[in-house]
Design a protein around this motif. Structure first.
Motif, short mmCIF file in Angstrom:
data_model
loop_
_atom_site.label_atom_id
_atom_site.label_comp_id
_atom_site.label_asym_id
_atom_site.label_seq_id
_atom_site.Cartn_x
_atom_site.Cartn_y
_atom_site.Cartn_z
N LEU A 22 11.28 -22.11 7.58
CA LEU A 22 11.31 -20.86 8.34
C LEU A 22 10.99 -19.63 7.49
O LEU A 22 10.16 -18.81 7.87
N HIS A 23 11.61 -19.51 6.36
CA HIS A 23 11.44 -18.31 5.54
C HIS A 23 10.36 -18.46 4.48
O HIS A 23 10.10 -17.52 3.72
N ASP A 24 9.72 -19.62 4.44
CA ASP A 24 8.67 -19.87 3.45
C ASP A 24 7.26 -19.75 4.02
O ASP A 24 6.29 -20.02 3.32
N THR A 25 7.16 -19.37 5.28
CA THR A 25 5.86 -19.33 5.92
C THR A 25 5.83 -18.21 6.95
O THR A 25 6.87 -17.72 7.38
N ASP A 26 4.63 -17.83 7.34
CA ASP A 26 4.46 -16.91 8.46
C ASP A 26 4.39 -17.80 9.71
O ASP A 26 3.35 -18.40 9.99
N VAL A 27 5.49 -17.86 10.44
CA VAL A 27 5.57 -18.79 11.57
C VAL A 27 4.61 -18.41 12.69
O VAL A 27 4.28 -19.26 13.52
#
Length: 172
Positions: A22-27
């Motif tokens: 979730l916080h490691d990518t541009d969802v």
């Protein structure tokens, strides 16, 4: 109702993968994240515009610890013209894992009905139903489900609400 702990474990693995990314990518741009999320939460057969607004909102609010169900529900209603109670709760529960998911199996297990009314009061009825779901998570029955989960998965570090969600989804 029978609970398949193997299915709980499978769901747990998928959930942890989603939350780990979730916080490691541009969802809003990551199609693999969206595929995993859509598969896990059974978000299917929506127009591209729905997915676009859903994942843009998730990206913008994924670190918002004050995000509320009514806020997500209102946004999706304004953007799509539909009241998406289940999808709103799934987005909220991803941002704030201490919040429960609205799901057909959760409603079934809690003895609640989906307010399908088409009148102007439906929005408020949806909010009231979600509050009933939240309130149920404070009951002795919910706490028992946490104990069952912890007995099978003692080292898993997720919220108690997610533990209950995972069990409720398999209680059919």
């Amino acid at each position: 109702m029978a609970i398949s702990m193997k299915k709980v474990e499978t769901g747990l693995q998928k959930y942890c993968t989603i939350m780990g990314r979730l916080h490691d990518t541009d969802v809003s741009q990551d199609r693999e994240f969206q595929r995993l999320f859509n598969g896990y939460y059974k978000i299917r057969q929506r127009p591209a515009s729905f997915y676009s607004c859903f994942y843009q909102f998730l990206e913008q609010h994924k670190s918002d610890s004050t995000l509320a169900f009514q806020q997500v529900l209102t946004y999706l209603w304004e953007e799509t013209g539909c009241i998406h109670a289940s999808f709103s709760s799934k987005l909220l529960a991803t941002v704030r894992p201490e919040m429960p998911v609205w799901d057909q199996y959760v409603l079934l297990n809690l003895g609640l009905k989906n307010p399908y009314y088409t009148d102007k009061c439906r929005f408020q009825k949806v909010l009231n139903t979600y509050q009933k779901i939240c309130d149920w998570y404070q009951t002795p029955e919910a706490h028992l489900k946490v104990e069952i989960f912890n007995a099978h998965f003692p080292d898993v570090m997720i919220t108690d609400v997610k533990k209950v969600d995972l069990i409720l989804w398999q209680s059919r």
